[in-house]
Design a protein around this motif. Structure first.
Motif, PDB file in Angstrom:
ATOM      1  N   GLY A  69       0.796  -1.216   0.000  1.00  0.00           N
ATOM      2  CA  GLY A  69       0.000   0.000   0.000  1.00  0.00           C
ATOM      3  C   GLY A  69       0.829   1.266   0.000  1.00  0.00           C
ATOM      4  N   GLU A  70       2.138   1.151  -0.135  1.00  0.00           N
ATOM      5  CA  GLU A  70       3.019   2.321  -0.207  1.00  0.00           C
ATOM      6  C   GLU A  70       3.104   2.743  -1.676  1.00  0.00           C
ATOM      7  N   ASN A  71       1.970   3.170  -2.211  1.00  0.00           N
ATOM      8  CA  ASN A  71       1.852   3.420  -3.643  1.00  0.00           C
ATOM      9  C   ASN A  71       2.545   4.714  -4.047  1.00  0.00           C
ATOM     10  N   VAL A  72       3.634   4.566  -4.784  1.00  0.00           N
ATOM     11  CA  VAL A  72       4.358   5.690  -5.361  1.00  0.00           C
ATOM     12  C   VAL A  72       4.062   5.764  -6.851  1.00  0.00           C
ATOM     13  N   LEU A  73       3.878   4.614  -7.458  1.00  0.00           N
ATOM     14  CA  LEU A  73       3.643   4.541  -8.895  1.00  0.00           C
ATOM     15  C   LEU A  73       2.142   4.447  -9.165  1.00  0.00           C
ATOM     16  N   PRO A  74       1.566   5.477  -9.787  1.00  0.00           N
ATOM     17  CA  PRO A  74       0.133   5.426 -10.111  1.00  0.00           C
ATOM     18  C   PRO A  74      -0.171   4.283 -11.081  1.00  0.00           C
ATOM     19  N   LEU A  75      -1.388   3.789 -11.023  1.00  0.00           N
ATOM     20  CA  LEU A  75      -1.807   2.673 -11.864  1.00  0.00           C
ATOM     21  C   LEU A  75      -1.574   2.959 -13.346  1.00  0.00           C
ATOM     22  N   GLY A  76      -1.846   4.180 -13.777  1.00  0.00           N
ATOM     23  CA  GLY A  76      -1.631   4.547 -15.175  1.00  0.00           C
ATOM     24  C   GLY A  76      -0.167   4.435 -15.579  1.00  0.00           C
ATOM     25  N   VAL A  77       0.737   4.816 -14.681  1.00  0.00           N
ATOM     26  CA  VAL A  77       2.175   4.707 -14.970  1.00  0.00           C
ATOM     27  C   VAL A  77       2.568   3.240 -15.082  1.00  0.00           C
ATOM     28  N   LEU A  78       2.086   2.411 -14.154  1.00  0.00           N
ATOM     29  CA  LEU A  78       2.398   0.983 -14.217  1.00  0.00           C
ATOM     30  C   LEU A  78       1.874   0.370 -15.515  1.00  0.00           C
ATOM     31  N   THR A  79       0.656   0.754 -15.901  1.00  0.00           N
ATOM     32  CA  THR A  79       0.068   0.252 -17.146  1.00  0.00           C
ATOM     33  C   THR A  79       0.916   0.673 -18.347  1.00  0.00           C
ATOM     34  N   ASP A  80       1.328   1.934 -18.364  1.00  0.00           N
ATOM     35  CA  ASP A  80       2.161   2.417 -19.463  1.00  0.00           C
ATOM     36  C   ASP A  80       3.514   1.715 -19.493  1.00  0.00           C
ATOM     37  N   LEU A  81       4.074   1.417 -18.330  1.00  0.00           N
ATOM     38  CA  LEU A  81       5.346   0.688 -18.289  1.00  0.00           C
ATOM     39  C   LEU A  81       5.187  -0.697 -18.908  1.00  0.00           C
ATOM     40  N   VAL A  82       4.085  -1.384 -18.562  1.00  0.00           N
ATOM     41  CA  VAL A  82       3.841  -2.711 -19.133  1.00  0.00           C
ATOM     42  C   VAL A  82       3.698  -2.601 -20.644  1.00  0.00           C
ATOM     43  N   ARG A  83       2.966  -1.598 -21.109  1.00  0.00           N
ATOM     44  CA  ARG A  83       2.800  -1.407 -22.552  1.00  0.00           C
ATOM     45  C   ARG A  83       4.136  -1.138 -23.236  1.00  0.00           C
ATOM     46  N   SER A  84       5.010  -0.413 -22.561  1.00  0.00           N
ATOM     47  CA  SER A  84       6.276  -0.038 -23.196  1.00  0.00           C
ATOM     48  C   SER A  84       7.152  -1.249 -23.494  1.00  0.00           C
ATOM     49  N   TYR A  85       6.934  -2.358 -22.782  1.00  0.00           N
ATOM     50  CA  TYR A  85       7.720  -3.559 -23.047  1.00  0.00           C
ATOM     51  C   TYR A  85       7.280  -4.260 -24.325  1.00  0.00           C
ATOM     52  N   THR A  87       6.030  -2.448 -27.092  1.00  0.00           N
ATOM     53  CA  THR A  87       5.885  -1.476 -28.172  1.00  0.00           C
ATOM     54  C   THR A  87       7.233  -0.863 -28.513  1.00  0.00           C
ATOM     55  N   GLN A  88       7.186   0.008 -29.515  1.00  0.00           N
ATOM     56  CA  GLN A  88       8.396   0.722 -29.913  1.00  0.00           C
ATOM     57  C   GLN A  88       8.821   1.733 -28.861  1.00  0.00           C
ATOM     58  N   ALA A  89       7.931   2.075 -27.933  1.00  0.00           N
ATOM     59  CA  ALA A  89       8.255   3.063 -26.901  1.00  0.00           C
ATOM     60  C   ALA A  89       9.341   2.555 -25.957  1.00  0.00           C
ATOM     61  N   GLN A  90       9.597   1.259 -25.986  1.00  0.00           N
ATOM     62  CA  GLN A  90      10.598   0.678 -25.093  1.00  0.00           C
ATOM     63  C   GLN A  90      11.942   1.390 -25.233  1.00  0.00           C
ATOM     64  N   SER A  91      12.271   1.849 -26.422  1.00  0.00           N
ATOM     65  CA  SER A  91      13.573   2.475 -26.640  1.00  0.00           C
ATOM     66  C   SER A  91      13.651   3.885 -26.065  1.00  0.00           C
ATOM     67  N   VAL A  92      12.520   4.588 -25.923  1.00  0.00           N
ATOM     68  CA  VAL A  92      12.562   5.953 -25.414  1.00  0.00           C
ATOM     69  C   VAL A  92      12.178   6.053 -23.940  1.00  0.00           C
ATOM     70  N   VAL A  93      11.538   5.044 -23.401  1.00  0.00           N
ATOM     71  CA  VAL A  93      11.079   5.106 -22.017  1.00  0.00           C
ATOM     72  C   VAL A  93      12.234   5.279 -21.031  1.00  0.00           C
ATOM     73  N   PRO A  94      13.325   4.518 -21.131  1.00  0.00           N
ATOM     74  CA  PRO A  94      14.415   4.722 -20.158  1.00  0.00           C
ATOM     75  C   PRO A  94      14.960   6.154 -20.163  1.00  0.00           C
ATOM     76  N   GLN A  95      15.144   6.729 -21.339  1.00  0.00           N
ATOM     77  CA  GLN A  95      15.650   8.102 -21.408  1.00  0.00           C
ATOM     78  C   GLN A  95      14.630   9.084 -20.834  1.00  0.00           C
ATOM     79  N   PHE A  96      13.357   8.850 -21.125  1.00  0.00           N
ATOM     80  CA  PHE A  96      12.314   9.719 -20.609  1.00  0.00           C
ATOM     81  C   PHE A  96      12.268   9.666 -19.084  1.00  0.00           C
ATOM     82  N   LEU A  97      12.291   8.457 -18.527  1.00  0.00           N
ATOM     83  CA  LEU A  97      12.253   8.314 -17.067  1.00  0.00           C
ATOM     84  C   LEU A  97      13.483   8.942 -16.418  1.00  0.00           C
TER      85      LEU A  97
END
Length: 182
Positions: A69-85, A87-97
């Motif tokens: 319950g120590e929620n730091v990562l919102p559900l939408g962020v977690l969902t987007d992280l899963v999607r990034s694995y 999709t093509q976004a995988q290459s830009v997500v690390p730099q963005f984060l």
């Protein structure tokens, strides 16, 4: 510039027990989390194979905190992280984060240094905990642009260039995400 200290080496035995090589005793994930909060970098390796397991264990620590319950990562962020694995976004997500956390860290550092808290006892320890959190959240990914580690006297022009570079990265990421939604 001082040399960065070596990370605390934790060895994982075949029994999956974790061994602190500095203190010669066994540690738990909570102990490792404490080391990181205290500003220490850790490296976790498999004793037999020599494989680096640090990322796997840091993700496990984050997952345990989130499940309690120590929620730091919102559900939408977690969902987007899963999607990034997937999709093509995988290459830009690390730099963005990395850029996002660097901006957050820089803003927090500036705010804290200007506040009366900067003169409080324990301020440096708190700052080290913040830096350790950011390292844990970014998985140790190095930023693509120079941040506050440049030292005192960084010019306003350099700050503007960094901000422009971040804006450009965000615009590129938004464009790629828009294309993926279609």
């Amino acid at each position: 510039m001082a040399d960065k200290p070596k990370p605390l080496l934790i060895k994982r035995y075949a029994s999956r027990r974790l061994y602190n090589t500095e203190t010669s005793d066994y540690v738990t994930l909570e102990d490792i989390s404490g080391f990181i909060r205290d500003g220490r970098d850790v490296q976790i390796v498999d004793l037999k194979s020599g494989d680096d397991l640090t990322r796997q264990y840091l993700l496990q620590i984050v997952a345990e905190h989130e499940s309690r319950g120590e929620n730091v990562l919102p559900l939408g962020v977690l969902t987007d992280l899963v999607r990034s694995y997937t999709t093509q976004a995988q290459s830009v997500v690390p730099q963005f984060l990395t850029a996002s956390f660097e901006m957050l860290r820089e803003g927090q550092n500036r705010m804290l240094e200007m506040s009366p808290m900067a003169k409080m006892p324990g301020f440096e320890a708190m700052k080290a905990q913040q830096e350790a959190f950011m390292k844990a959240m970014t998985g140790g990914i190095s930023p693509q642009w120079s941040g506050p580690d440049q030292g005192e006297g960084q010019s306003d022009q350099k700050d503007e260039e960094d901000l422009d570079a971040i804006k450009k990265q965000l615009a590129e990421l938004q464009a790629k995400l828009s294309k993926m939604d279609k």
